[in-house]
Design an enzyme around this catalytic site. Structure first.
Site, PDB file in Angstrom:
ATOM      1  N   LYS A 159       0.759  -1.289  -0.013  1.00 37.49           N
ATOM      2  CA  LYS A 159      -0.018  -0.032   0.126  1.00 37.49           C
ATOM      3  C   LYS A 159       1.021   1.325  -0.092  1.00 37.49           C
ATOM      4  O   LYS A 159       2.000   1.298  -0.035  1.00 37.49           O
ATOM      5  CB  LYS A 159      -1.067  -0.069   1.338  1.00 37.49           C
ATOM      6  CG  LYS A 159      -1.994  -1.261   1.236  1.00 37.49           C
ATOM      7  CD  LYS A 159      -2.731  -1.436   0.101  1.00 37.49           C
ATOM      8  CE  LYS A 159      -3.920  -2.043   0.116  1.00 37.49           C
ATOM      9  NZ  LYS A 159      -3.867  -3.604   0.411  1.00 37.49           N
TER      10      LYS A 159
HETATM   11  C1  LIG Z   1      -9.922  -3.531  -0.944  1.00 39.36           C
HETATM   12  C2  LIG Z   1      -9.247  -4.197   0.165  1.00 39.36           C
HETATM   13  N1  LIG Z   1      -9.912  -4.336   1.300  1.00 39.36           N
HETATM   14  C3  LIG Z   1      -9.726  -4.976   2.383  1.00 39.36           C
HETATM   15  C4  LIG Z   1      -8.073  -5.143   2.542  1.00 39.36           C
HETATM   16  C5  LIG Z   1      -7.362  -5.825   3.752  1.00 39.36           C
HETATM   17  O1  LIG Z   1      -6.619  -5.058   4.357  1.00 39.36           O
HETATM   18  P1  LIG Z   1      -5.223  -5.841   5.136  1.00 39.36           P
HETATM   19  O2  LIG Z   1      -4.617  -6.841   4.195  1.00 39.36           O
HETATM   20  O3  LIG Z   1      -4.382  -5.001   5.821  1.00 39.36           O
HETATM   21  O4  LIG Z   1      -5.920  -6.723   6.141  1.00 39.36           O
HETATM   22  C6  LIG Z   1      -7.098  -5.110   1.383  1.00 39.36           C
HETATM   23  C7  LIG Z   1      -5.907  -5.691   1.597  1.00 39.36           C
HETATM   24  O5  LIG Z   1      -5.363  -5.913   0.504  1.00 39.36           O
HETATM   25  C8  LIG Z   1      -7.792  -4.551   0.262  1.00 39.36           C
HETATM   26  O6  LIG Z   1      -7.002  -4.550  -0.912  1.00 39.36           O
END
Ligand SMILES: Cc1ncc(COP(=O)(O)O)c(C=O)c1O
Length: 403
Positions: free
Chosen positions: A202
């Site tokens: 990210k």
């Molecule tokens: C659109 C979206 N929502 C939620 C998440 C979840 O985030 P995390 O990986 O920090 O738990 C991601 C992670 O890649 C994502 O791309």
């Protein structure tokens, strides 16, 4: 003399030399000495977790985004769970979301015992289509869960209008969209709650980590309790009952982000503007040069938005190609390009099929996009050479397979 056409370079997939000697991932973190020093300082301090860095990071993040409150979580997924809880989602409730997303977006509704309801995407931006959303609303709908796909904000005006009409809470999944703008307003200050992720691919990383931003004090208060076992630890209560006293007032989790992670987050946040500028520069270079390659469709940008370019997803024009997406994907990987696919539509995962009976054809626009999508590498640490390698490799592979 007739000119001799230059010999076509053999694809690495067919034994030729790859465009790059070293694999280029689709996304990765950038960590510098300042980041390392900040983490090391925190490791030497008294507080590894629940210390001062947490509040500092949350305040700086809220200020940058332009929201009143920011509450940190141990991941974007935990942050989504917190937002679903704070919105009051529970058994019998429905939340409408996009099928073209990471499973965590829909899963957070299931964690709360609610039902995620998918609504198909627009063909251009691949964001949830507000016109279809209206058709999905029932008496049980409690929330809308739009995703800012690839970092391009969803149709937030239209979605908020629908939400206002039906008394719904908008939880925006902004995990791709830190720094994106919609009509000049930063993502994170538009919806009732907006969720971010700090995974290494990210715009800003804390290793794992997440955040919910909101202007609503009740949501912020609930989110803080939820990520800390549901414990209310207000100072005045402790004073009234002695230092040892705390009360668990709701069923929460340990979803806290550590001070170590927050120290890194603070340093990373200081570089967010330049990270975004670099991603926008790379996207502009791709859009300018790749438009001349036949066989691919480039991402669409609506006039009123400034995307954050978490991803640069192109779509293959399969009708004008000799092979499937799978072969093009393998050919690009063989050139040492870390292409990826975002996303397998959530309803087609075995868990969702088995539990809800979903099948291919249920969300045709998301499915048709999925069959064509290829995410090209884009991250702020890419060099100009990396960018040109991506362009050369795509050109080489598409020239081979153009019908
Ligand atoms: C659109 C979206 N929502 C939620 C998440 C979840 O985030 P995390 O990986 O920090 O738990 C991601 C992670 O890649 C994502 O791309």
């Amino acid at each position: 003399m007739t000119p001799i056409a230059p010999a076509k370079e053999a694809l690495a997939l067919h034994g030729g030399t790859p465009v790059r000697a070293k694999f280029l991932p689709y996304g990765r973190q950038s960590i510098d000495e300042e980041d390392i020093t900040a983490v090391a300082e925190t490791l030497r301090s008294d507080w590894l977790t629940t210390g001062p860095k947490v509040g500092e990071f949350e305040e700086a993040f809220a200020a940058w985004v332009g929201a009143r409150y920011a509450v940190s979580f141990s991941s974007g997924t935990a942050a989504l769970h917190g937002a679903a809880f704070a919105a009051g989602l529970g058994p019998g409730d429905e939340a409408i979301t996009s099928p073209l997303t990471f499973a965590a977006t829909a899963n957070c509704v299931l964690y709360q015992g609610g039902t995620p309801v998918f609504s198909d995407v627009r063909e251009d931006t691949l964001n949830i289509d507000p016109e279809r959303v209206s058709e999905r609303i029932t008496a049980r709908t409690k929330a809308l869960l739009p995703v800012d796909y690839a970092g391009h904000p969803a149709d937030l005006d239209a979605l908020h209008k629908i939400a206002g009409r039906h008394g719904l809470i908008v939880i925006e999944d902004g995990c791709h969209a830190l720094g994106a703008e919609h009509r000049g307003r930063r993502v994170g200050r538009i919806s009732h709650m907006t969720v971010f992720s700090f995974h290494p691919v990210k715009h800003l990383t804390t290793g794992e980590g997440g955040m919910v931003t909101t202007d609503n004090v009740r949501f912020a208060d609930t989110l803080r309790k939820f990520r800390n076992h549901g414990i209310s630890s207000e100072a005045r209560e402790r004073q009234a009952h002695g230092q040892w006293h705390y009360e668990m007032v709701l069923l929460g989790f340990n979803y806290r982000l550590t001070d170590i992670a927050c120290a890194l987050g603070l340093r990373q946040l200081a570089k967010i503007e330049s990270n975004l500028a670099r991603r926008r520069q790379i996207a502009a270079r791709y859009s300018e040069t790749l438009s001349s390659i036949s066989g691919v469709t480039l991402p669409v940008v609506q006039d009123h938005v400034l995307p954050a370019w978490h991803l640069y997803p192109v779509r293959l024009k399969l009708d004008s190609l000799k092979v499937s997406r799978a072969e093009i994907f393998q050919a690009l990987r063989a050139e040492n390009l870390g292409v990826n696919v975002h996303y397998i539509p959530v309803h087609l995962h075995p868990y969702y099929r088995d539990r809800f009976g979903y099948k291919p054809g249920d969300y045709p626009l998301a499915e048709s996009a999925y069959e064509r999508l290829v995410s090209l590498p884009i991250f702020h640490g890419m060099t100009d050479r990396d960018v040109e390698d991506v362009i050369s490799a795509l050109r080489k592979v598409m020239a081979e397979y153009a019908a």
